[in-house]
Motif scaffolding. Structure first.
Motif, PDB file in Angstrom:
ATOM      1  N   ILE A  21       0.830  -1.208   0.000  1.00  0.00           N
ATOM      2  CA  ILE A  21       0.000   0.000   0.000  1.00  0.00           C
ATOM      3  C   ILE A  21       0.864   1.257   0.000  1.00  0.00           C
ATOM      4  O   ILE A  21       0.634   2.190  -0.780  1.00  0.00           O
ATOM      5  CB  ILE A  21      -0.949  -0.001   1.220  1.00  0.00           C
ATOM      6  N   ASN A  22       1.859   1.303   0.871  1.00  0.00           N
ATOM      7  CA  ASN A  22       2.702   2.500   0.966  1.00  0.00           C
ATOM      8  C   ASN A  22       3.532   2.716  -0.289  1.00  0.00           C
ATOM      9  O   ASN A  22       3.745   3.857  -0.721  1.00  0.00           O
ATOM     10  CB  ASN A  22       3.600   2.410   2.199  1.00  0.00           C
ATOM     11  N   ALA A  24       2.594   1.710  -3.291  1.00  0.00           N
ATOM     12  CA  ALA A  24       1.623   2.124  -4.305  1.00  0.00           C
ATOM     13  C   ALA A  24       1.235   3.588  -4.135  1.00  0.00           C
ATOM     14  O   ALA A  24       1.093   4.319  -5.124  1.00  0.00           O
ATOM     15  CB  ALA A  24       0.384   1.237  -4.229  1.00  0.00           C
ATOM     16  N   LEU A  25       1.074   4.027  -2.893  1.00  0.00           N
ATOM     17  CA  LEU A  25       0.704   5.422  -2.636  1.00  0.00           C
ATOM     18  C   LEU A  25       1.701   6.386  -3.265  1.00  0.00           C
ATOM     19  O   LEU A  25       1.325   7.377  -3.892  1.00  0.00           O
ATOM     20  CB  LEU A  25       0.636   5.677  -1.128  1.00  0.00           C
ATOM     21  N   TYR A  63      -5.862   0.755  -5.029  1.00  0.00           N
ATOM     22  CA  TYR A  63      -6.015   2.215  -4.976  1.00  0.00           C
ATOM     23  C   TYR A  63      -6.940   2.614  -3.830  1.00  0.00           C
ATOM     24  O   TYR A  63      -6.645   3.545  -3.070  1.00  0.00           O
ATOM     25  CB  TYR A  63      -6.569   2.701  -6.314  1.00  0.00           C
ATOM     26  N   ALA A  66      -5.154   2.178  -0.634  1.00  0.00           N
ATOM     27  CA  ALA A  66      -4.148   3.230  -0.474  1.00  0.00           C
ATOM     28  C   ALA A  66      -4.796   4.529  -0.007  1.00  0.00           C
ATOM     29  O   ALA A  66      -4.264   5.227   0.866  1.00  0.00           O
ATOM     30  CB  ALA A  66      -3.405   3.448  -1.794  1.00  0.00           C
ATOM     31  N   GLU A  69      -5.652   4.218   3.652  1.00  0.00           N
ATOM     32  CA  GLU A  69      -4.437   4.375   4.463  1.00  0.00           C
ATOM     33  C   GLU A  69      -4.072   5.850   4.592  1.00  0.00           C
ATOM     34  O   GLU A  69      -3.743   6.334   5.681  1.00  0.00           O
ATOM     35  CB  GLU A  69      -3.289   3.608   3.801  1.00  0.00           C
TER      36      GLU A  69
END
Length: 208
Positions: A21-22, A24-25, A63, A66, A69
């Motif tokens: 996630i991080n 991808a962000l 997405y 993300a 998050e």
């Protein structure tokens, strides 16, 4: 042989999901949803692309995770719920505006993702704006409050949805202008003074 070699450290499923996630962000904020490939995310994270899809069915699911998050890190509701309960109109609008400005300065990914969502078309924009599982979208949150105050006789009868949307858009325009000077030289006044002026103008219109 161009094969992804996964990192040797063994991460728990939760930690691996967080890592994906991080990673991808960061890429979504640089390239948008459409411009980011899952293969790039895998390369950046040092994992296989297959591993991403073991945690997320689609890139859109990643997405959404993300965004959750990101916005969980910058919660708004605790700040404004008390002010709304007290019917502190100036406090509600000022806190919301300063929250957006402050957290964008701390984490520019918010504005970058918002801009990409607008540029990429309705599909991405809908993914970005419909985040009810995180907290109500800001225009909806504000529109509901405005409508409640209209029903109580505190505000003039206006279209609450339009009013809430325009206030949030004005704040985002200020943030963008401070970063890019779209309309010319940036304002030299403090955020607090700028927000105080904006809220005064807005509330005077709602109450006159």
């Amino acid at each position: 042989m161009n094969k992804i070699i996964e990192r040797k450290e063994r991460l728990s499923s939760a930690d691996r999901r967080s890592q994906i996630i991080n990673t991808a962000l960061g890429l979504f904020a640089k390239k948008g949803l459409s411009g980011t490939r899952t293969k790039e995310i895998a390369n950046e994270a040092g994992i296989s692309e297959t591993l991403i899809f073991q945690h997320f069915k689609t890139k859109e699911d990643l997405y959404r995770a993300a965004l959750k998050e990101l916005f969980d890190t910058h919660p708004l509701m605790p700040e404004v719920e008390g002010l709304m309960a007290k019917k502190d109109d100036s406090g509600v609008f000022s806190t919301l505006a300063l929250h957006l400005i402050k957290h964008n300065r701390e984490d520019p990914r918010i504005m970058r993702l918002a801009i990409f969502s607008a540029l990429e078309g309705r599909h991405t924009a809908n993914l970005f704006s419909h985040r009810e599982e995180i907290e109500p979208p800001l225009p909806q949150l504000l529109s509901d409050y405005i409508q409640k105050r209209i029903n109580e006789g505190a505000f003039n009868r206006v279209n609450a949805r339009i009013a809430g949307q325009l206030f949030v858009e004005t704040v985002f325009m200020y943030i963008a202008d401070q970063e890019t000077s779209i309309t010319g030289s940036s304002l030299s006044f403090s955020d607090e003074e700028t927000v105080e002026t904006l809220v005064s103008i807005f509330l005077n219109g709602l109450k006159s």
